[in-house]
Enzyme design. Structure first.
Site, short mmCIF file in Angstrom:
data_model
loop_
_atom_site.label_atom_id
_atom_site.label_comp_id
_atom_site.label_asym_id
_atom_site.label_seq_id
_atom_site.Cartn_x
_atom_site.Cartn_y
_atom_site.Cartn_z
N GLU A 172 0.86 -1.20 0.00
CA GLU A 172 0.00 0.00 0.00
C GLU A 172 0.87 1.23 0.00
OE1 GLU A 172 -0.27 2.35 2.54
OE2 GLU A 172 -2.04 3.44 1.85
N ASP A 302 -9.03 0.42 20.96
CA ASP A 302 -10.14 -0.38 21.48
C ASP A 302 -11.46 0.06 20.83
OD1 ASP A 302 -11.65 -0.92 24.75
OD2 ASP A 302 -11.57 -2.17 22.96
N1 DTR Z 1 -1.77 6.91 3.23
C1 DTR Z 1 -1.87 6.16 4.47
C2 DTR Z 1 -2.11 7.06 5.67
C3 DTR Z 1 -3.18 8.04 5.42
C4 DTR Z 1 -2.98 9.36 5.21
N2 DTR Z 1 -4.23 9.96 5.00
C5 DTR Z 1 -5.19 9.00 5.10
C6 DTR Z 1 -6.57 9.08 4.97
C7 DTR Z 1 -7.31 7.92 5.10
C8 DTR Z 1 -6.67 6.70 5.33
C9 DTR Z 1 -5.27 6.62 5.46
C10 DTR Z 1 -4.55 7.78 5.34
C11 DTR Z 1 -0.59 5.41 4.70
O1 DTR Z 1 0.46 6.05 4.83
O2 DTR Z 1 -0.65 4.18 4.72
ZN ZN Z 2 1.76 4.76 5.56
ZN ZN Z 3 -1.33 3.13 6.11
CA CA Z 4 -13.04 -3.62 22.84
#
Ligand code: DTR
Ligand code: ZN
Ligand code: ZN
Ligand code: CA
Length: 438
Positions: A172, A302
């Site tokens: 990802e 949690d």
């Molecule tokens: N891109 C994701 C972290 C992240 C940054 N803004 C958002 C908004 C919604 C979900 C995730 C994120 C990462 O670094 O994996």
């Molecule tokens: Zn990340």
């Molecule tokens: Zn992430």
């Molecule tokens: Ca719980």
């Protein structure tokens, strides 16, 4: 071939085949379902169990160069760790391989046997970290919460109306690579069966906010009402749609939702008033080596883990709406380059009254530089519903998606046409299939 018979049996075979095609073991063949009961309340997700998964992921990182990044040994060790727990809990698991940057990546898919194969509810989280650290909040937190919810499904012996699937994505951090690959490998017939995808990426931030994705309204409301029920205010997640794996699913028309507790952005004073904490970054260790088990807010983890379970229990209870009648034409129809419009026709019979406000129109057009092609749905009375306009800039290939059309003013029975016209020179293609689901 023009079929007008509900294809439940075919659908089950399709799910199995799709599972094999997508490198996913087929789910067990669905058993006849009793009328779905009201959703039972979800169990509490034991925080201690979720934190133990984080401790185990930290140990994996420590033993593998300090990270769990794509292409590194720590990532595959993370996949093996999660898979072993799911196998022991009775899930049908599969590891889907892909290649990125010259190295092998892995998605882990777990199907819970049973449920309607035509209504798949999926929850997922990316399992990879960045190379600079163990990635415990980003995204051990989401991975562990989804894992523990899946294990809770097993402990409860849950048999929901819908088919439950869980996913842990690779790469990802390199651009939603694993989830894009998974969705890309799904035939459009399989994508159409998804009732929703729930994404959990960073849900234990040390200075947490409580953000809910504002995509599918039903999913959004499910999360909002959970948090309202425990007296926790929420805000809409505004960091941009494409920021995590839900974007891969949203891009092909699957309803999505999810939760987020914040990354490097700074909590405002108003948010401090709302949630406590400090007017500093939600996660000061975002993408850093300090993203360890010490970088977690237990209360946030949690609450969000319990919200995951609440959503799975609530949204999988299913609907009383029986699977729709399917009409499909799979004959190929060549689309002349920069030429006349062509059509593929399905003859709808045996549907009383008007078409629904959410008529599902499955389009599969194979065509390079798809921007050349204008795609319309033509109702039996000649009414035209534009599905896809001409675009001089859309250079991607193929139109393979399911549109939802409000056709409630149209009589259902009759000859419905999918019309395609190539309106620019070069690049050609054909209608591969056209499907209507009432
Ligand atoms: N891109 C994701 C972290 C992240 C940054 N803004 C958002 C908004 C919604 C979900 C995730 C994120 C990462 O670094 O994996
Ligand atoms: Zn990340
Ligand atoms: Zn992430
Ligand atoms: Ca719980």
């Amino acid at each position: 071939m023009n079929l007008s018979v509900p294809r439940r049996a075919t659908a089950v075979a399709g799910l199995a085949l799709a599972g094999l095609l997508a490198g996913v073991a087929p789910a067990a063949t669905a058993q006849p379902q009793a009328a779905p009961a009201a959703a039972a309340a979800a169990p509490d997700i034991p925080l201690a169990n979720v934190k133990q998964h984080l401790t185990d992921l930290q140990s994996i990182a420590n033993a593998n160069g300090g990270n769990r990044a794509h292409g590194r040994t720590g990532y595959k060790a993370s996949v093996d760790f999660v898979k072993a727990k799911l196998d022991a809990a009775g899930f049908t698991t599969a590891v889907q391989q892909f290649t990125y940057n010259g190295t092998t990546g892995y998605n882990l898919i777990a199907d819970w046997p049973g449920g309607d194969p035509n209504q798949v509810l999926m929850a997922g989280a990316h399992l990879d970290s960045v190379s600079s650290g163990a990635g415990i909040n980003d995204n051990g937190s989401g991975s562990a919460a989804v894992l523990e919810t899946a294990l809770a499904v097993s402990r409860a012996g849950l048999q929901p109306a819908k088919h439950l699937r869980f996913g842990w994505w690779g790469a990802e951090e390199l651009g939603l690579v694993g989830s894009k690959y998974y969705v890309g490998q799904l035939p459009s017939t399989e994508r159409a069966k998804f009732s929703g995808y729930l994404n959990f990426d960073m849900i234990g931030s040390p200075n947490p906010g409580y953000f809910v994705y504002d995509d599918d309204p039903t999913i959004e409301q499910t999360f909002k009402s959970y948090f309202a029920g425990i007296g926790v205010p929420t805000e809409i997640e505004t960091e941009g749609d494409g920021r995590s794996d839900h974007a891969s699913f949203k891009n092909v028309g699957i309803p999505v939702g999810g939760l987020f507790t914040g990354a490097s952005r700074v909590k405002t004073s108003a948010q401090v008033q709302k949630w406590g904490g400090t007017a500093t970054a939600f996660d000061r260790c975002y993408h850093s080596s300090c993203d360890t088990t010490a970088n977690i807010n237990d209360t946030a983890l949690d609450r969000n883990s319990d919200a995951v379970a609440h959503a799975i229990w609530s949204l999988s209870a299913g609907t009383t709406t029986p699977p729709g009648k399917v009409f499909e034409n799979t004959a190929d129809v060549a689309i002349p380059d920069n030429g006349a419009a062509v059509t593929s026709t399905v003859d709808v019979t045996g549907v009383t009254g008007n078409a629904p406000a959410t008529l599902k129109v499955g389009v599969d057009i194979v065509h390079t530089w798809r921007g050349d092609v204008v795609v319309d749905l033509v109702a039996p009375d000649g009414s035209v519903y534009n599905l896809k306009p001409f675009s001089s800039s859309d250079s991607a290939d193929n139109v393979q998606t399911t549109y939802t059309v409000n056709a409630s003013s149209e009589v259902a029975n009759g000859a419905w046409k999918l019309r395609a016209q190539d309106k620019a020179a070069q690049d050609t293609g054909y209608i591969n299939s056209f499907k209507l689901t009432f």
